[in-house]
Design an enzyme around this catalytic site. Structure first.
Site, short mmCIF file in Angstrom:
data_model
loop_
_atom_site.label_atom_id
_atom_site.label_comp_id
_atom_site.label_asym_id
_atom_site.label_seq_id
_atom_site.Cartn_x
_atom_site.Cartn_y
_atom_site.Cartn_z
N GLY A 3 0.69 -1.05 0.12
CA GLY A 3 0.06 0.20 -0.18
C GLY A 3 0.86 1.27 0.09
O GLY A 3 0.35 2.43 0.11
N GLU B 49 4.41 -6.38 1.88
CA GLU B 49 3.93 -6.88 0.39
C GLU B 49 3.79 -5.85 -0.48
O GLU B 49 2.49 -5.57 -0.97
CB GLU B 49 2.66 -7.40 0.95
CG GLU B 49 2.33 -8.82 0.10
CD GLU B 49 1.15 -9.45 0.80
OE1 GLU B 49 1.01 -10.57 0.98
OE2 GLU B 49 0.28 -8.55 1.02
N PRO B 50 4.65 -5.00 -0.91
CA PRO B 50 4.51 -3.71 -1.76
C PRO B 50 4.49 -4.37 -3.20
O PRO B 50 4.94 -5.19 -3.71
CB PRO B 50 5.80 -3.01 -1.68
CG PRO B 50 6.73 -4.02 -1.34
CD PRO B 50 5.97 -5.19 -0.54
N ARG C 101 2.51 -1.51 -5.96
CA ARG C 101 2.74 -0.43 -6.73
C ARG C 101 4.19 0.00 -6.72
O ARG C 101 4.78 0.56 -7.59
CB ARG C 101 1.63 0.50 -6.10
CG ARG C 101 1.50 1.87 -7.05
CD ARG C 101 0.65 2.76 -6.21
NE ARG C 101 -0.63 2.17 -5.74
CZ ARG C 101 -1.84 2.18 -6.61
NH1 ARG C 101 -1.58 2.93 -7.64
NH2 ARG C 101 -2.85 1.81 -6.06
N CYS D 49 -14.72 3.34 -27.57
CA CYS D 49 -16.08 3.84 -27.56
C CYS D 49 -16.73 4.07 -26.37
O CYS D 49 -17.47 3.15 -25.95
CB CYS D 49 -16.73 2.83 -28.61
SG CYS D 49 -16.16 2.77 -30.29
N GLU D 50 -16.09 4.86 -25.55
CA GLU D 50 -16.58 5.13 -24.15
C GLU D 50 -16.00 6.80 -24.09
O GLU D 50 -14.95 7.09 -24.07
CB GLU D 50 -15.84 4.38 -23.04
CG GLU D 50 -16.08 3.02 -23.03
CD GLU D 50 -17.36 2.34 -22.63
OE1 GLU D 50 -17.77 3.05 -21.58
OE2 GLU D 50 -17.64 1.30 -23.13
C1 LIG Z 1 -2.70 -5.29 -3.79
C2 LIG Z 1 -2.20 -5.94 -2.64
C3 LIG Z 1 -0.93 -5.59 -2.27
C4 LIG Z 1 0.08 -4.56 -2.92
O1 LIG Z 1 -0.56 -3.56 -2.77
P1 LIG Z 1 0.24 -2.24 -3.29
O2 LIG Z 1 -0.56 -0.70 -3.11
O3 LIG Z 1 0.32 -2.22 -4.73
O4 LIG Z 1 1.55 -1.96 -2.67
C5 LIG Z 1 -0.50 -6.23 -1.10
N1 LIG Z 1 -0.96 -7.10 -0.44
C6 LIG Z 1 -2.25 -7.61 -0.90
C7 LIG Z 1 -2.99 -8.68 0.04
C8 LIG Z 1 -2.85 -7.05 -2.00
O5 LIG Z 1 -4.32 -7.17 -2.40
#
Ligand SMILES: *Cc1c(COP(=O)(O)O)cnc(C)c1O
Length: 410
Positions: free
Chosen positions: A227, A269-270, A272, A340-341
């Site tokens: 996140g 768990e990155p 993005r 087409c939106e």
């Molecule tokens: C999407 C997700 C992430 C990664 O989130 P980012 O915002 O991309 O860092 C990590 N863990 C879980 C369970 C997710 O669904």
């Protein structure tokens, strides 16, 4: 400009150095703040393909997957099942079986019905499934409502406040074919503040202690999810990842000391932030429609089929004309795709250099949730992706052809 000429547009471009730099900075902060007790996991849904799995895994990150397709990709990239974490709020029985057959090291169980199904499947396969529990910690991260996930009203995970999460821990202790090894939460995406992460860490450590003491189940890890926000435009306030890591680590160390327990292994768990800023997308400018007193539509040869994020959540992006990048950006444009939106826009009222047909438009920070969310809407072709590294480029995903579109047509 060279890449656009060599490979054509639209084109996804990724920087290997940038991906590796971010991976190393995460791995480095685990050394610094946790003495290596834990590790970063790449949430592959941000950009899932073989080459990116290979690069990230070579930097020592585990891989998180949320579907059989992502699991298959990671395995085919050579990632051992042991280093894969399998998430998802409604995994099918077939996906669970696939995870068992691949010896996935950590299946993150979302709900009680999945817990029971997994126990049955593991029993039939003569395996013990190593599991974590996905917890809804009841934390409201300040981000777009579609990408907020930690609050009570969420389709993800087991509720903490009602005791559902605790009950699931008890139940997994009593099941024969699962072994509970961790707790997991993920509170949202594109979060720009430290506080929600610190709060989540606190709540999760509390549950960790409760499960250890009251359920009598020794756990190995807490996964605090991803996140971490990235730069899309100048408006996005920069918080170095180290600052999150340091603040969360301090909190956890203090709490563990207070409770007299050893710090569990910590995972983050990155997704993005690993690939987002490493990517740009290149387009050729087509027709320009000036509607006086309304707006200027600048059309491109891409659109929501290769980047649906503005259509989905009005995401901000920085756009520029690559062949005029050193000119002032004083033209206010709405960048329109070719689908087409009417909502098929990449950005509205954004400042770019004065555009002309044939210019190359670059959109920055498109490495995450662009290719992975792409579709064939209007039977458009998913563009190629090239990886650049030390002044060289190579195709890591081929562009689709018309024949690809018909592959499954009968
Ligand atoms: C999407 C997700 C992430 C990664 O989130 P980012 O915002 O991309 O860092 C990590 N863990 C879980 C369970 C997710 O669904």
């Amino acid at each position: 400009m060279e890449l656009a000429q060599q490979y054509g547009t639209p084109l996804y471009v990724m920087s290997e150095d940038e991906i590796r730099r971010v991976c190393r900075s995460y791995a480095g902060s685990f050394q610094e703040f946790y003495g290596g007790h834990g590790r970063p996991i790449y949430a592959s849904k941000a950009f899932c393909c073989k080459e990116i799995c290979r690069i990230v895994a070579s930097e020592g990150l585990d891989i998180e997957v949320v579907s059989g397709g992502e699991l298959y990709t990671a395995l085919e990239a050579g990632v051992p099942g042991e280093n894969i974490h399998f998430q998802g709020n409604n995994k099918t029985l077939q996906e669970l079986q696939f995870a068992l057959d691949s010896n996935v090291g950590d299946i993150v169980v979302d709900n009680l019905s999945e817990l029971h199904a997994l126990d049955r499947l593991a029993g039939t396969s003569n395996k013990t499934a190593k599991i974590s529990l996905r917890i809804k910690p009841g934390i409201d991260a300040h981000t777009h409502e579609f990408i907020r996930t930690g609050q009570i009203d969420s389709k993800f995970g087991l509720d903490l406040a009602s005791g559902e999460a605790f009950a699931a821990a008890k139940e997994s202790r009593d099941l024969q074919n699962v072994k509970l090894i961790g707790l997991h939460c993920h509170i949202g995406s594109q979060i720009m503040e430290k506080e929600p992460f610190i709060h989540a860490a606190e709540v999760m450590l509390e549950l960790y202690c409760q499960v250890t003491e009251e359920v009598g189940q020794e756990l190995e890890h807490i996964n605090l999810g991803g996140g971490f926000g990235i730069h899309y435009t100048e408006k996005d306030d920069f918080i170095p990842y180290n600052a999150y890591m340091e603040a969360v680590s301090q909190k956890l160390h203090a709490l563990c000391k207070e409770k007299g327990i050893r710090l569990p292994k910590i995972f983050i768990e990155p997704g993005r932030s690993v690939v987002g800023e490493a990517g740009i997308t290149l387009y050729t400018v087509g027709n320009i429609k000036k509607i006086p007193q309304v707006r200027n539509y600048v059309s491109i040869d891409g659109g929501m089929f290769e980047n649906p994020r503005y259509a989905l959540y009005q995401s901000d992006y920085t756009c520029l004309i690559a062949n005029k990048a050193n000119q002032p950006a004083n033209y206010v444009a709405t960048i329109a795709g070719k689908c087409c939106e009417s909502g098929d826009l990449i950005q509205e009222h954004t400042n770019i250099q004065s555009p002309e047909e044939g210019d190359i438009l670059a959109v920055l920070s498109t490495g995450a949730y662009n290719y992975s969310m792409a579709s064939n809407y209007n039977r458009n072709l998913r563009p190629a992706c090239v990886m650049v590294h030390k002044g060289e480029s190579r195709v890591i995903i081929k562009g689709e052809t018309y024949q690809d579109l018909l592959r499954n047509d009968v």
